[in-house]
Scaffold this active site. Structure first.
Site, mmCIF file in Angstrom:
data_model
loop_
_atom_site.group_PDB
_atom_site.id
_atom_site.type_symbol
_atom_site.label_atom_id
_atom_site.label_comp_id
_atom_site.label_asym_id
_atom_site.label_seq_id
_atom_site.Cartn_x
_atom_site.Cartn_y
_atom_site.Cartn_z
ATOM 1 N N GLY A 100 58.997 122.774 -13.057
ATOM 2 C CA GLY A 100 58.610 123.479 -11.846
ATOM 3 C C GLY A 100 58.646 122.568 -10.631
ATOM 4 O O GLY A 100 58.959 121.374 -10.723
ATOM 5 N N GLY B 249 57.815 116.328 -11.270
ATOM 6 C CA GLY B 249 58.248 114.974 -11.594
ATOM 7 C C GLY B 249 59.635 114.911 -12.210
ATOM 8 O O GLY B 249 60.077 113.862 -12.676
ATOM 9 N N THR C 219 73.137 117.730 -4.136
ATOM 10 C CA THR C 219 73.573 119.057 -3.710
ATOM 11 C C THR C 219 72.787 119.575 -2.514
ATOM 12 O O THR C 219 73.161 120.583 -1.920
ATOM 13 C CB THR C 219 73.459 120.074 -4.861
ATOM 14 N N ALA C 220 71.696 118.896 -2.144
ATOM 15 C CA ALA C 220 70.850 119.354 -1.040
ATOM 16 C C ALA C 220 71.564 119.181 0.297
ATOM 17 O O ALA C 220 72.341 118.252 0.489
ATOM 18 C CB ALA C 220 69.538 118.574 -1.021
ATOM 19 N N HIS D 283 63.764 110.833 -1.071
ATOM 20 C CA HIS D 283 64.484 110.664 -2.343
ATOM 21 C C HIS D 283 65.377 109.425 -2.280
ATOM 22 O O HIS D 283 65.409 108.630 -3.217
ATOM 23 C CB HIS D 283 65.346 111.905 -2.635
#
Length: 168
Positions: free
Chosen positions: A10, A14, A35-36, A50
């Site tokens: 979810g 993590g 892909t973001a 990230h």
């Protein structure tokens, strides 16, 4: 021989951190296929966090749509982390692309890889039924795509509260 690992969970479970650790255990340096897309400032900040967390062991390739071609182009260059399958699905759906054919192509491509691939995806089927048609279509598509990739994966891990649970 290649290995495909799927890490699901979810939101804020993590899963990305677990997937990064698993990827680096397969070799260094590693390739991060992102892909973001930063369509707003908040998403740009998430992407930056990230990237800062990953450090120097990673080469990042931003690819919102053509991940099968990116995997083919990077095969043989070390382990790859694809983060994330559900954002890729969103990108395909919003671009009015045939996500089912794209998912089939990805499943075939994973079986042909020489270098390992670790894939992050969101588990979206554990919540309430969405109230609008687009959200329900996305939830259904994500469930189908996750099942397709889990079927060809060598390992599947579920992230819960930052802890990995081996499913397959």
């Amino acid at each position: 021989m290649s290995k495909t690992i799927l890490v699901t969970g979810g939101a804020r479970s993590g899963k990305s951190g677990i997937a990064e650790t698993k990827t680096l255990q397969l070799g260094r340096p590693a390739i991060y296929v992102a892909t973001a897309q930063a369509h707003d400032a908040e998403m740009a900040q998430r992407i930056a966090r990230h990237q800062a967390r990953r450090g120097d062991d990673w080469t990042t390739i931003a690819e919102p749509i053509n991940i099968v071609q990116t995997l083919a182009r990077t095969d043989g260059r070390g382990p790859r982390l694809l983060d994330c399958l559900t954002l890729w699905l969103s990108n395909l759906m919003l671009a009015d692309r045939d996500w089912q054919s794209a998912g089939d192509a990805l499943a075939r491509a994973l079986s042909a890889q020489r270098s390992p691939v670790v894939i992050v995806t969101n588990e979206v089927g554990s919540g309430i039924v969405p109230e609008n048609a687009l959200a329900r279509a996305f939830r259904d598509a994500a469930g189908e795509l996750n099942q397709k990739i889990a079927k060809v994966a060598d390992e599947v891990w579920l992230a819960v509260a930052g802890l990995p649970l081996k499913v397959k």
